[in-house]
Design an enzyme around this catalytic site. Structure first.
Site, PDB file in Angstrom:
ATOM      1  N   ARG A   1     -22.963   2.115 -28.783  1.00 30.38           N
ATOM      2  CA  ARG A   1     -23.605   0.745 -28.543  1.00 30.38           C
ATOM      3  C   ARG A   1     -23.047   0.335 -26.666  1.00 30.38           C
ATOM      4  O   ARG A   1     -21.922   0.324 -26.662  1.00 30.38           O
ATOM      5  CB  ARG A   1     -23.568   0.007 -29.297  1.00 30.38           C
ATOM      6  CG  ARG A   1     -24.219  -1.663 -28.624  1.00 30.38           C
ATOM      7  CD  ARG A   1     -24.462  -2.123 -29.319  1.00 30.38           C
ATOM      8  NE  ARG A   1     -22.920  -3.556 -29.908  1.00 30.38           N
ATOM      9  CZ  ARG A   1     -23.285  -4.129 -31.384  1.00 30.38           C
ATOM     10  NH1 ARG A   1     -24.381  -4.967 -30.968  1.00 30.38           N
ATOM     11  NH2 ARG A   1     -22.474  -5.136 -31.357  1.00 30.38           N
TER      12      ARG A   1
ATOM     13  N   ARG B   1     -17.660  -2.445 -25.827  1.00 27.46           N
ATOM     14  CA  ARG B   1     -16.801  -4.198 -26.264  1.00 27.46           C
ATOM     15  C   ARG B   1     -15.570  -2.963 -27.035  1.00 27.46           C
ATOM     16  O   ARG B   1     -15.815  -2.244 -27.724  1.00 27.46           O
ATOM     17  CB  ARG B   1     -17.977  -4.693 -27.224  1.00 27.46           C
ATOM     18  CG  ARG B   1     -18.984  -5.858 -26.784  1.00 27.46           C
ATOM     19  CD  ARG B   1     -19.775  -6.263 -27.410  1.00 27.46           C
ATOM     20  NE  ARG B   1     -19.630  -6.579 -28.366  1.00 27.46           N
ATOM     21  CZ  ARG B   1     -20.502  -7.628 -29.440  1.00 27.46           C
ATOM     22  NH1 ARG B   1     -21.578  -7.443 -29.532  1.00 27.46           N
ATOM     23  NH2 ARG B   1     -19.887  -7.474 -30.314  1.00 27.46           N
TER      24      ARG B   1
HETATM   25  P1  AMP Z   1     -22.101 -10.716 -32.056  1.00 29.59           P
HETATM   26  O1  AMP Z   1     -21.818 -10.686 -30.455  1.00 29.59           O
HETATM   27  O2  AMP Z   1     -22.890 -11.817 -32.816  1.00 29.59           O
HETATM   28  O3  AMP Z   1     -21.311  -9.537 -32.862  1.00 29.59           O
HETATM   29  O4  AMP Z   1     -20.324 -11.508 -31.830  1.00 29.59           O
HETATM   30  C1  AMP Z   1     -19.142 -11.175 -31.415  1.00 29.59           C
HETATM   31  C2  AMP Z   1     -18.025 -12.193 -32.121  1.00 29.59           C
HETATM   32  O5  AMP Z   1     -18.099 -13.469 -31.453  1.00 29.59           O
HETATM   33  C3  AMP Z   1     -18.086 -12.171 -33.540  1.00 29.59           C
HETATM   34  O6  AMP Z   1     -16.816 -11.265 -33.836  1.00 29.59           O
HETATM   35  C4  AMP Z   1     -17.155 -13.853 -33.645  1.00 29.59           C
HETATM   36  O7  AMP Z   1     -16.113 -13.350 -33.198  1.00 29.59           O
HETATM   37  C5  AMP Z   1     -17.768 -14.475 -32.372  1.00 29.59           C
HETATM   38  N1  AMP Z   1     -19.023 -14.976 -32.592  1.00 29.59           N
HETATM   39  C6  AMP Z   1     -20.314 -15.228 -32.258  1.00 29.59           C
HETATM   40  N2  AMP Z   1     -21.195 -16.123 -33.479  1.00 29.59           N
HETATM   41  C7  AMP Z   1     -20.485 -17.169 -33.350  1.00 29.59           C
HETATM   42  C8  AMP Z   1     -20.703 -17.838 -34.654  1.00 29.59           C
HETATM   43  N3  AMP Z   1     -21.499 -18.321 -34.666  1.00 29.59           N
HETATM   44  N4  AMP Z   1     -19.875 -18.478 -35.232  1.00 29.59           N
HETATM   45  C9  AMP Z   1     -18.198 -17.886 -35.034  1.00 29.59           C
HETATM   46  N5  AMP Z   1     -18.298 -16.745 -34.326  1.00 29.59           N
HETATM   47  C10 AMP Z   1     -18.927 -16.006 -33.932  1.00 29.59           C
END
Ligand code: AMP
Length: 220
Positions: free
Chosen positions: A127, A160
């Site tokens: 990714r 990332r």
């Molecule tokens: P993602 O890009 O959705 O995989 O999010 C990356 C990281 O951001 C996650 O592993 C969490 O640490 C944080 N994160 C994103 N969305 C949330 C949420 N709704 N609640 C808590 N942490 C979040």
């Protein structure tokens, strides 16, 4: 229309959300992107969130809920919104329900993108994301036209840190424990829950998603 996209990290929620939003003129609230923007700008919220994100843990609910509320308030009434990465646990889902209710709104539909953990780990390693517009590519499955650069704005793509396999495994554990139970939560709500196989080609997932949501190809 307010649509929640559920599914494990790396299943393609970001890619599908962008395609859907672009095609239909909908907006997206992507909490991961909002947090990364805060972190990169070095805001107090970004600084608080950083450690949790690096470890693949959930950022505390009050921070997330305030952030979503603020973002939602910037949209004109009647805007259709796709929620990607939120809600992530049952307390966020309850707070979200109340937040929408105060605006006379509700979650209208839920789409669950499904894929095996092993596939997700494999996919996530390829990714690449655009730091500016949030577009997501995959080196083998959905590569950009010019290797390493975003098709939309020509910005260099990045991998990332939390997409490393070990952290992805942990994020999957968190997903199964905290987020997957939301499928049952929404099955018990008035919003229809649609299940889409996420292990197909990007275009096929998009077609299935639009059909499920009743916004079939060419419709708006
Ligand atoms: P993602 O890009 O959705 O995989 O999010 C990356 C990281 O951001 C996650 O592993 C969490 O640490 C944080 N994160 C994103 N969305 C949330 C949420 N709704 N609640 C808590 N942490 C979040």
């Amino acid at each position: 229309m307010h649509v929640v996209l559920l599914g494990p990290p790396g299943v393609g929620k970001g890619t599908q959300g962008v395609l859907l939003a672009d095609a239909l003129g909908w907006r997206r609230i992507v909490t991961g992107d909002l947090l990364r923007a805060q972190r990169d700008a070095g805001t107090p919220l970004g600084q608080q969130a950083q450690g949790y994100m690096t470890r693949g843990e959930l950022v505390p609910d009050p921070l997330i809920i305030a952030m979503v509320r603020e973002q939602l308030a910037t949209f004109a009434s009647g805007t259709s919104v796709i929620f990607d990465g939120f809600p992530r646990n049952s307390s966020q889902a309850s707070a979200f329900k109340m937040m929408l209710e105060t605006l006379g709104l509700a979650v209208d539909q839920v789409a669950v993108l499904e894929a095996d953990d092993d596939l997700v780990v494999e996919r996530i390693s390829g990714r690449r994301s655009c730091p500016t517009c949030g577009a997501v590519y995959n080196q083998s499955l959905a590569p950009p036209n010019r290797d390493g650069f975003c098709d939309k704005d020509g910005i260099a793509l990045f991998h990332r840190a939390d997409d490393e396999p070990e952290t992805v495994r942990h994020r999957l554990e968190v997903y199964h424990r905290e987020t997957e139970p939301l499928i049952a939560y929404y099955e018990g709500s008035r919003a229809p829950v649609h299940y889409i196989a996420g292990d197909q080609a990007v275009e096929l997932v998009q077609t299935a998603l639009r059909e499920a949501l009743g916004v079939g190809v060419g419709a708006s």
